[in-house]
Design a protein around this motif. Sequence first.
Motif, PDB file in Angstrom:
ATOM      1  N   ASP A   1      17.843  16.759  44.537  1.00  0.00           N
ATOM      2  CA  ASP A   1      17.937  16.539  43.085  1.00  0.00           C
ATOM      3  C   ASP A   1      18.853  17.600  42.468  1.00  0.00           C
ATOM      4  OD1 ASP A   1      16.281  18.634  43.604  1.00  0.00           O
ATOM      5  OD2 ASP A   1      14.616  17.930  42.373  1.00  0.00           O
ATOM      6  N   ARG A   2      20.037  17.731  43.023  1.00  0.00           N
ATOM      7  CA  ARG A   2      20.975  18.768  42.581  1.00  0.00           C
ATOM      8  C   ARG A   2      21.683  18.412  41.282  1.00  0.00           C
ATOM      9  NH1 ARG A   2      23.522  18.850  48.514  1.00  0.00           N
ATOM     10  NH2 ARG A   2      23.339  16.644  47.968  1.00  0.00           N
ATOM     11  N   ASP A   3      21.924  17.108  41.053  1.00  0.00           N
ATOM     12  CA  ASP A   3      22.616  16.709  39.830  1.00  0.00           C
ATOM     13  C   ASP A   3      21.988  15.430  39.301  1.00  0.00           C
ATOM     14  OD1 ASP A   3      23.529  14.754  41.612  1.00  0.00           O
ATOM     15  OD2 ASP A   3      25.417  15.804  41.969  1.00  0.00           O
ATOM     16  N   GLU A   4      22.565  14.874  38.237  1.00  0.00           N
ATOM     17  CA  GLU A   4      21.999  13.681  37.603  1.00  0.00           C
ATOM     18  C   GLU A   4      22.062  12.464  38.523  1.00  0.00           C
ATOM     19  OE1 GLU A   4      23.795  12.945  33.872  1.00  0.00           O
ATOM     20  OE2 GLU A   4      23.118  14.826  32.947  1.00  0.00           O
ATOM     21  N   ALA A   5      23.105  12.370  39.330  1.00  0.00           N
ATOM     22  CA  ALA A   5      23.206  11.245  40.255  1.00  0.00           C
ATOM     23  C   ALA A   5      22.086  11.287  41.287  1.00  0.00           C
ATOM     24  CB  ALA A   5      24.571  11.251  40.945  1.00  0.00           C
ATOM     25  N   ASP A   6      21.797  12.465  41.792  1.00  0.00           N
ATOM     26  CA  ASP A   6      20.706  12.601  42.762  1.00  0.00           C
ATOM     27  C   ASP A   6      19.355  12.304  42.105  1.00  0.00           C
ATOM     28  OD1 ASP A   6      22.449  13.269  44.754  1.00  0.00           O
ATOM     29  OD2 ASP A   6      22.176  15.437  44.542  1.00  0.00           O
ATOM     30  N   LEU A   7      19.194  12.763  40.859  1.00  0.00           N
ATOM     31  CA  LEU A   7      17.943  12.479  40.151  1.00  0.00           C
ATOM     32  C   LEU A   7      17.747  10.986  39.916  1.00  0.00           C
ATOM     33  CD1 LEU A   7      17.845  15.359  37.502  1.00  0.00           C
ATOM     34  CD2 LEU A   7      16.342  15.062  39.493  1.00  0.00           C
ATOM     35  N   GLU A   8      18.836  10.280  39.600  1.00  0.00           N
ATOM     36  CA  GLU A   8      18.749   8.838  39.391  1.00  0.00           C
ATOM     37  C   GLU A   8      18.387   8.121  40.686  1.00  0.00           C
ATOM     38  OE1 GLU A   8      18.564   5.414  37.268  1.00  0.00           O
ATOM     39  OE2 GLU A   8      18.790   7.468  36.523  1.00  0.00           O
TER      40      GLU A   8
END
Length: 251
Positions: free
Chosen positions: A163-170
């Motif tokens: 979950d390093r950035d918003e793409a990973d969180l999505e």
Amino acid sequence: AAPKLSVRNMANHGPLEDALHTGIKDAQSTLYEVWLVQALQHKRGSKMLHFVTLLWNFLLFAVLLGLVQASVFTWVWNFFIFFAAHCVLMELWRCFERPEVLVLLAFVVVFFVPLVVCPEMYVANALLAFILLVQGLEVVKCFALLVLRLWLHPNAYWTKMPDRDEADLEKKKVAARNNRRYDILVEYLYVNFMTYELHLFRALLILFLNLAAQTVLVLLDAACGLHSCLLLNRNLGCALGCFVRRKGYEP
């Protein structure tokens, strides 16, 4: 007993297996949750294993179809009617916060009502028709789970995704949502396709066999002290007789 909340109503903060109460020392644990965790374990296996399981159940169902007599198929359709009534009872069970009386009623509807409503049906034919129905439902359940797994791609280890950035969180949110949707279907099929009732029947059978064995041992011990004599001390035994009173310990 079963928890009042279904999977669809539980918070999705982590894997469902961690949210269920299955510990031996957990006062809130139930057999329902223990069995449900076991039903959820197959999503950790490969898709090929799931396909092989489906193929095996289908071949077993085909063999059963070839072995039974044609007259048995007449009663299978009657069992489908009772299965529909079972599904209705399970929906009511969900609506009224899972009362155990509805589970017992569904248990009676599936296992005993057919013999009462259809007295002309032989017990052997009823047993074969019920086995065919259960195996057919198992094939349908495996097929439905395989299709949904190919569609949703549930990831049992989604909590370990980066979950390093918003793409990973999505991606992590999508994985969590798909995993929970798959768990909801697993619980629905586990309950509605009579797997829960079959587990209850096996548990009751084990309890009955244990009660029968304990009763025999108590009668033997009360009659002649045979059980205590063999397992504890031969001095605890006494002569054969009907419920002979043995002397107590004298220091």
